[in-house]
Design a protein around this motif. Structure first.
Motif, PDB file in Angstrom:
ATOM      1  N   TYR A  91       0.950  -1.260  -0.195  1.00  5.23           N
ATOM      2  CA  TYR A  91       0.066  -0.063   0.014  1.00  5.23           C
ATOM      3  C   TYR A  91       0.804   1.285  -0.145  1.00  5.23           C
ATOM      4  O   TYR A  91       1.925   1.254   0.613  1.00  5.23           O
ATOM      5  N   ARG A  92       0.313   2.349  -0.753  1.00  7.92           N
ATOM      6  CA  ARG A  92       1.316   3.553  -0.760  1.00  7.92           C
ATOM      7  C   ARG A  92       0.009   4.672  -1.089  1.00  7.92           C
ATOM      8  O   ARG A  92      -0.783   4.555  -1.445  1.00  7.92           O
ATOM      9  N   ASP A  93       0.644   5.815  -0.161  1.00  6.79           N
ATOM     10  CA  ASP A  93      -0.285   6.987   0.047  1.00  6.79           C
ATOM     11  C   ASP A  93       0.343   8.153  -0.628  1.00  6.79           C
ATOM     12  O   ASP A  93       1.860   8.165  -0.400  1.00  6.79           O
ATOM     13  N   PHE A  94      -0.509   8.925  -1.264  1.00 12.55           N
ATOM     14  CA  PHE A  94       0.175  10.208  -1.829  1.00 12.55           C
ATOM     15  C   PHE A  94      -0.490  11.519  -1.213  1.00 12.55           C
ATOM     16  O   PHE A  94      -1.770  11.351  -1.056  1.00 12.55           O
ATOM     17  N   GLU A  95      -0.036  12.678  -1.467  1.00 10.11           N
ATOM     18  CA  GLU A  95      -0.659  13.993  -0.965  1.00 10.11           C
ATOM     19  C   GLU A  95      -0.314  14.917  -2.174  1.00 10.11           C
ATOM     20  O   GLU A  95       0.959  14.969  -2.459  1.00 10.11           O
ATOM     21  N   PHE A  96      -1.026  15.976  -2.468  1.00 13.08           N
ATOM     22  CA  PHE A  96      -0.795  16.928  -3.416  1.00 13.08           C
ATOM     23  C   PHE A  96      -0.923  18.352  -2.812  1.00 13.08           C
ATOM     24  O   PHE A  96      -2.042  18.414  -2.169  1.00 13.08           O
ATOM     25  N   PHE A  97       0.126  19.114  -3.022  1.00 12.27           N
ATOM     26  CA  PHE A  97       0.086  20.502  -2.139  1.00 12.27           C
ATOM     27  C   PHE A  97       0.548  21.625  -3.220  1.00 12.27           C
ATOM     28  O   PHE A  97       1.263  21.465  -4.100  1.00 12.27           O
ATOM     29  N   GLU A  98      -0.184  22.712  -3.050  1.00 12.45           N
ATOM     30  CA  GLU A  98       0.308  23.964  -3.688  1.00 12.45           C
ATOM     31  C   GLU A  98       0.663  24.788  -2.626  1.00 12.45           C
ATOM     32  O   GLU A  98      -0.032  25.402  -1.817  1.00 12.45           O
ATOM     33  N   GLY A  99       1.775  24.907  -2.179  1.00  9.34           N
ATOM     34  CA  GLY A  99       2.519  25.650  -1.204  1.00  9.34           C
ATOM     35  C   GLY A  99       1.934  24.863  -0.117  1.00  9.34           C
ATOM     36  O   GLY A  99       2.284  23.742  -0.037  1.00  9.34           O
ATOM     37  N   GLY A 100       1.382  25.634   0.959  1.00 13.80           N
ATOM     38  CA  GLY A 100       0.947  24.783   2.070  1.00 13.80           C
ATOM     39  C   GLY A 100      -0.490  24.290   2.092  1.00 13.80           C
ATOM     40  O   GLY A 100      -1.014  23.650   3.036  1.00 13.80           O
ATOM     41  N   ARG A 101      -1.023  24.405   0.814  1.00 15.83           N
ATOM     42  CA  ARG A 101      -2.424  24.257   0.577  1.00 15.83           C
ATOM     43  C   ARG A 101      -2.623  22.820   0.159  1.00 15.83           C
ATOM     44  O   ARG A 101      -2.043  22.341  -0.950  1.00 15.83           O
ATOM     45  N   LEU A 102      -3.458  21.841   0.770  1.00 14.14           N
ATOM     46  CA  LEU A 102      -3.595  20.741   0.454  1.00 14.14           C
ATOM     47  C   LEU A 102      -4.571  20.513  -0.779  1.00 14.14           C
ATOM     48  O   LEU A 102      -5.866  21.085  -0.382  1.00 14.14           O
ATOM     49  N   LEU A 103      -4.228  20.087  -1.978  1.00 18.07           N
ATOM     50  CA  LEU A 103      -5.209  20.094  -3.137  1.00 18.07           C
ATOM     51  C   LEU A 103      -5.843  18.742  -3.041  1.00 18.07           C
ATOM     52  O   LEU A 103      -7.154  18.603  -3.454  1.00 18.07           O
ATOM     53  N   GLY A 104      -5.550  17.423  -2.642  1.00 14.13           N
ATOM     54  CA  GLY A 104      -5.953  16.201  -2.837  1.00 14.13           C
ATOM     55  C   GLY A 104      -5.188  15.287  -2.079  1.00 14.13           C
ATOM     56  O   GLY A 104      -3.749  15.207  -1.815  1.00 14.13           O
TER      57      GLY A 104
END
Length: 246
Positions: A91-104
């Protein structure tokens, strides 16, 4: 805190955006595949470790949720970490950010496959009990994979042929191409006025250079589509996708 994780800052190119400056889904999937490969390589269970053992990582499924799908985002930060394994699945997780804002966020499931026999290899056996791939433990806040139900009708259908440019280092179609083939039958107006809210993908079979596939779409409503990719000759399902749009 990201344990055994990896962070990459990406300068998004205009060639990776659509005409509304939204990140192309194909580009997004390639980002995820690349950052997962880099992290696995750093931790000792990447391409250079598994290939001499005649095994390969096979992506089984994704679930993604977006607070804000990346639109006109020039600097995208991706974070990933392996969440562990339970016998045949990792299992592997990901996070997407623009600056400090979590996009998804995204969750994924992978397996190790014997290249010659296509048999699944137990994760701890294939990785020789690498301590950086621990036993999986579910955590509060984990994303949940949605069940993709069979099509009840076919609203749109289109056929494609796998090109040389579509294949990857394992000599089958790159995972990112599946979402191109799935979404291509949707109209220009639909794609230009909708962005991905949630996405589920289940990868079932490979397809190779020169083979043909059929992309079938059911439009459930204005904000939900279900997609099936099939081998045009064998009729075997290659990939199932459900997308909720905004």
């Amino acid at each position: 805190m990201i344990i055994n994780g990896y962070v990459e800052n990406i300068n998004v190119k205009y060639s990776e955006m659509d005409y509304n400056k939204a990140l192309k889904p194909f580009s997004l999937l390639n980002y995820l595949q690349d950052i997962a490969s880099k992290n696995a390589e750093d931790l000792g269970f990447g391409y250079s470790f598994i290939t001499p053992k005649n095994i390969a990582w096979f992506l089984l499924k994704y679930h993604m949720e977006f607070n804000n799908y990346p639109v006109d985002v020039k600097n995208l930060t991706l974070k990933t970490q392996p969440r562990g394994y339970n016998k045949l699945f990792a299992y592997r997780d990901f996070e997407f950010f623009e600056g400090g804002r979590l996009l998804g966020r995204a969750a994924s499931v992978w397996s190790l496959v014997d290249i010659s026999t296509r048999a699944l290899i137990p994760i701890n056996t294939g990785l020789e009990n690498n301590p950086k791939m621990p036993v999986y433990e579910k955590q509060e806040g984990d994303l949940n994979f949605e069940k993709i139900r069979p099509l009840s009708k076919i609203d749109i259908e289109k056929e494609f042929e796998v090109r040389y440019n579509d294949i990857d280092v394992n000599k089958h179609a790159n995972n990112g191409n599946y979402i191109i083939w799935a979404f291509e039958p949707l109209s220009f107006d639909f794609k230009s006025s909708h962005k991905i809210k949630t996405l589920d993908m289940v990868f079932k079979k490979e397809i190779k250079f020169g083979e043909k596939l059929i992309s079938q779409v059911e439009v459930k409503d204005d904000f939900t589509t279900v997609h099936v990719l099939k081998n045009a000759e064998s009729k075997e399902e290659l990939c199932l996708i459900q997308c909720r749009w905004v």
